[in-house]
Design an enzyme around this catalytic site. Structure first.
Site, mmCIF file in Angstrom:
data_model
loop_
_atom_site.group_PDB
_atom_site.id
_atom_site.type_symbol
_atom_site.label_atom_id
_atom_site.label_comp_id
_atom_site.label_asym_id
_atom_site.label_seq_id
_atom_site.Cartn_x
_atom_site.Cartn_y
_atom_site.Cartn_z
ATOM 1 N N HIS A 90 -2.550 2.106 -5.264
ATOM 2 C CA HIS A 90 -2.732 2.936 -6.644
ATOM 3 C C HIS A 90 -2.971 2.025 -8.867
ATOM 4 O O HIS A 90 -1.595 2.319 -8.534
ATOM 5 C CB HIS A 90 -0.810 3.125 -6.619
ATOM 6 N N HIS A 135 4.305 -0.180 -8.256
ATOM 7 C CA HIS A 135 3.696 0.027 -8.944
ATOM 8 C C HIS A 135 2.159 -0.624 -9.353
ATOM 9 O O HIS A 135 2.352 -1.830 -9.738
ATOM 10 C CB HIS A 135 3.810 0.832 -10.517
ATOM 11 N N SER A 146 8.401 -1.187 -10.714
ATOM 12 C CA SER A 146 7.199 -1.615 -11.114
ATOM 13 C C SER A 146 7.805 -2.619 -11.171
ATOM 14 O O SER A 146 8.537 -3.066 -10.830
ATOM 15 C CB SER A 146 8.960 -1.012 -13.478
ATOM 16 N N GLU A 187 3.728 10.453 -4.949
ATOM 17 C CA GLU A 187 4.333 8.920 -4.992
ATOM 18 C C GLU A 187 5.854 9.144 -4.963
ATOM 19 O O GLU A 187 6.854 10.492 -5.878
ATOM 20 C CB GLU A 187 4.403 8.534 -6.210
ATOM 21 N N TYR A 189 4.343 13.361 -8.133
ATOM 22 C CA TYR A 189 5.621 12.495 -7.781
ATOM 23 C C TYR A 189 6.968 13.504 -6.954
ATOM 24 O O TYR A 189 6.470 14.783 -6.848
ATOM 25 C CB TYR A 189 6.661 12.240 -8.677
#
Length: 751
Positions: free
Chosen positions: A156, A264, A314, A503, A542
């Site tokens: 990703h 991510h 994140s 995701e 998602y």
């Protein structure tokens, strides 16, 4: 002390009994690095202009023993055409027509095997996997490698090329379906699997898991808090901090590892124009380089850093702030940033650069993986048991999920909410749209009218999502998002790997893993770990929990099939888990299930659009030929801090040949005897290959080669090399060229 521990552990081999035949392989999938959009941020300004690091396919084959029937089939029997990509097929589902010699058409192979492939890409398209399987079956016959036992997952990264997803919503940001991107990816995957196949040998798997801190945070904590408190209290963090790992080794050699950790691939920000694998690509580079330099293995050690439930996770570990200020924000109207400021996450080295933050986040994953690998070997944490797999195609829209009270939850045709264009705190676009939006302003309704106004049934099904893109009811030029998805569960001993084509947020992933494990245990299976891997085998945006869906932050707005999407996934994966545990065949599962499952799936197969610029002929600069210097290096560098050595050359468009498994640049050091030894390539993190068009009209361009040095760089005499190709105007032939800088000296002691 840590390095000493690793080196000692790498030399420690114990007596063992091989349970499997194992093989690993790696191949370049970088593709065109210029004039092609990078994919992930959906920024049209993010057009590729060179390489920071190459991207790879890493393949791992695990087979039950004995396994000698196919080992005699050599990879030398595989031949591509001389063209960099081979002839261009006209449809998504057509394999390349390059010459392929089948190795042998063998069927009824009784020993089960599975293949796991990890790609340094944003995601994987079903058409991409379908073409890979066609190529594999042309080589090995119809039964050895299939959709059922091959899982293709992705890291990703948001800094690799796009153009390989077959649905319109994902084609628009990269200007289409790009055969120029697809063919090197497919060829690289097949080559990596072929290398693993050719090097199958008796070996051992080890498994370990451990906590990794200071590497990820939740970027939507307010939505996470909507999940039931009793559920949240079962976990110490609002993101998964556990890294899971499978290690591959023989009695005498370390072969590779697969690591799964949720974070991510957005450490490198949206202004970047150099292709790279983001933090997981850097982690793989670091481990593989470490293996070479510390005698962990030979050159063939393969390290894959796969993705997990990173939907709301994140790498910007310092939190999010309004740019130009120290004002915290979360992308909502309540924390609205000042005029001309956007809400952006900060990585651990944000004051230095995003590339330094990327190095830190990737490096932490790398060192944790090395530690887990050697601890697993030292503590005899081997994996044993049978190999199995189940894979189905699931048609999501209209899936009915009966509830205990007699009601029915139904999945919707896909649609994306207004919060989807608000972006995330990893890359907020700053267009005045906020993440927690559950109503549609009149001006967006007007814009939506020109695209497609959703039906009342769609709006009711997706509520409280305010639909901006009614993708499920749009089919020009073809379907905008998938209606069917590839759902796959692999079993290796007591380890289960769920391949998810989306995701998953932190809590979505936790619920899915728990459901799979509970189902397996309830049906008599032993379970050491359930691992979620994805995006894998396809892409559909998602999956948020029902509770998170109510807030309509970005992850919920991009949950394409409505508020009960996760419940649908849990139901389907539970069916696959039960089938594996009880020995039920896929065919029987489909016949007896009330779910819309099948053994095949339709997807867009017609020729799509491609609005990328054509590859034109090149012309050299006036008075200079291809490969000649434009700007030379300095004769002496005495760096005390980081300094950049730079040289520029007359270049051709790098799209003419992506130099797969090769390099556009070298840094070479002169050694005794006057020989030149390559010490850096375009995959090294301290080099940059930059390409720039200097005249679109005349087809002129330049390549800039950069090498960052500091006071730790070995003193010596060096030169920089550039390697490229150009297209002739009249013959249209692709011709190689190269050039070198002058020699230069590096010696910090002379300062």
């Amino acid at each position: 002390m840590f390095l000493l521990k690793v080196v000692i552990a790498s030399l420690f081999f114990r007596g063992w009994v091989s349970c499997y035949s194992i093989g690993v392989g790696k191949a370049d999938i970088t593709g065109p690095v210029a004039e092609i959009h990078l994919f992930g941020y959906a920024e049209w300004a993010q057009l590729g202009q060179g390489i920071l690091q190459r991207t790879f396919a890493r393949a791992f084959i695990i087979s039950e023993q004995p396994d000698d029937r196919y080992r005699s089939l050599s990879m030398n029997q595989f031949h591509d055409t001389q063209q960099p990509f081979g002839p261009l097929p006209q449809a998504h589902n057509q394999p390349s027509t390059g010459a392929i010699t089948p190795r042998q058409n063998q069927t009824n192979f009784p020993l089960k095997r599975t293949v796991f492939v990890n790609l340094d890409l944003q995601s994987v398209g079903h058409a991409l996997k379908d073409r890979v399987i066609q190529r594999l079956q042309a080589l090995y016959g119809p039964d050895l490698y299939t959709h059922a036992n091959v899982m293709i997952s992705s890291t990703h990264t948001h800094s690799a090329i796009g153009g390989y997803l077959e649905h319109t919503l994902y084609e628009i940001p990269v200007k289409g379906w790009l055969e120029e991107s697809v063919q090197p990816i497919v060829s690289g995957i097949v080559k990596a699997i072929g290398h693993a196949h050719d090097h199958l040998q008796p070996g051992e798997l080890v498994h370990h898991a451990g906590e990794l801190l200071d590497t990820n945070i939740n970027r939507s904590p307010a939505a996470y808090l909507l999940n039931p408190q009793s559920e949240r209290e079962q976990y110490p963090y609002d993101v998964d901090k556990t890294m899971s790992l499978l290690g591959f080794h023989t009695e005498k050699e370390d072969l590779g590892l697969i690591s799964w950790f949720a974070v991510h691939g957005v450490s490198v920000n949206k202004t970047n124009t150099l292709v790279n694998g983001d933090n997981k690509g850097y982690a793989a580079y670091q481990v593989e380089r470490f293996a070479r330099s510390h005698n962990l293995s030979q050159e063939n050690f393969v390290a894959a850093f796969a993705q997990a439930n990173e939907g709301d996770v994140s790498p910007h570990t310092l939190g999010s702030f309004c740019t130009g200020t120290d004002q915290p924000c979360d992308g909502t109207r309540e924390t609205k940033c000042p005029w001309f400021s956007t809400c952006q996450g900060r990585g651990p080295a944000w004051t230095v650069s995003d590339l330094e933050s990327n190095r830190m986040i990737g490096g932490q994953q790398a060192f944790k993986a090395i530690d887990l690998y050697h601890d697993a070997k030292k503590n005899n944490q081997s994996v044993s048991g049978s190999i199995d797999y189940r894979q189905v195609y699931w048609n999501l829209p209209g899936t009915k999920l009966p509830q205990p009270d007699g009601s029915i939850h139904e999945l919707c045709l896909p649609a994306m909410g207004l919060g989807f264009i608000a972006g995330t705190t990893d890359a907020e676009p700053g267009i005045g749209v906020y993440q927690n939006t559950t109503s549609m302003p009149w001006y967006f309704k007007a814009i939506r009218w020109f695209i497609k106004t959703p039906s009342q049934e769609q709006e009711a099904c997706h509520a409280p999502k305010p639909i901006l893109f009614d993708t499920g009811e749009m089919d020009f030029p073809h379907a905008w998002q998938p209606h069917g998805l590839d759902i796959q569960l692999l079993k290796v001993g007591d380890i289960y790997i769920a391949g998810v084509p989306a995701e998953f947020t932190t809590m979505s992933g936790r619920r899915l893993r728990k459901s799979i494990k509970d189902t397996l245990v309830a049906n008599g299976a032993n379970v050491t770990a359930v691992i979620l891997s994805g995006p894998a085998n396809g892409y559909s945006s998602y999956v948020a929990t029902y509770e998170e869906y109510q807030m309509q932050r970005f992850e919920a707005a991009a949950t394409a099939y409505g508020p009960h999407t996760l419940e649908g996934y849990i139901t389907v994966f539970s069916a696959l888990a039960k089938a594996i545990a009880t020995g039920q065949s896929t065919e029987d599962l489909i016949k007896t299930s009330n779910l819309p499952l099948s053994l095949d799936m339709n997807y867009p197969q017609g020729a799509s659009f491609d609005f990328t610029p054509r590859r034109r002929a090149d012309l050299p600069n006036l008075l200079r030929g291809f490969g000649e210097l434009i700007q030379d290096v300095a004769p002496l560098y005495t760096p005390q801090e980081t300094t950049t050595v730079k040289a520029s050359f007359v270049a051709g468009n790098p799209r003419h040949n992506p130099m797969l498994d090769d390099t556009f640049l070298t840094v070479e050091q002169r050694v005794e005897g006057g020989q030149w030894v390559t010490v850096r390539t375009d995959h090294d993190y301290d080099t940059r290959f930059r390409w720039r068009s200097t005249s679109r009209l005349f087809g002129q361009s330049m390549a800039v080669i950069e090498w960052e040095i500091n006071n730790q760089t070995l003193p010596g005499i060096y030169r920089i090399g550039y390697f490229g190709h150009h297209k002739e105007s009249i013959t249209r032939r692709i011709i190689p060229h190269y050039g070198y800088s002058s020699m230069f000296v590096i010696d910090p002691r002379l300062n």
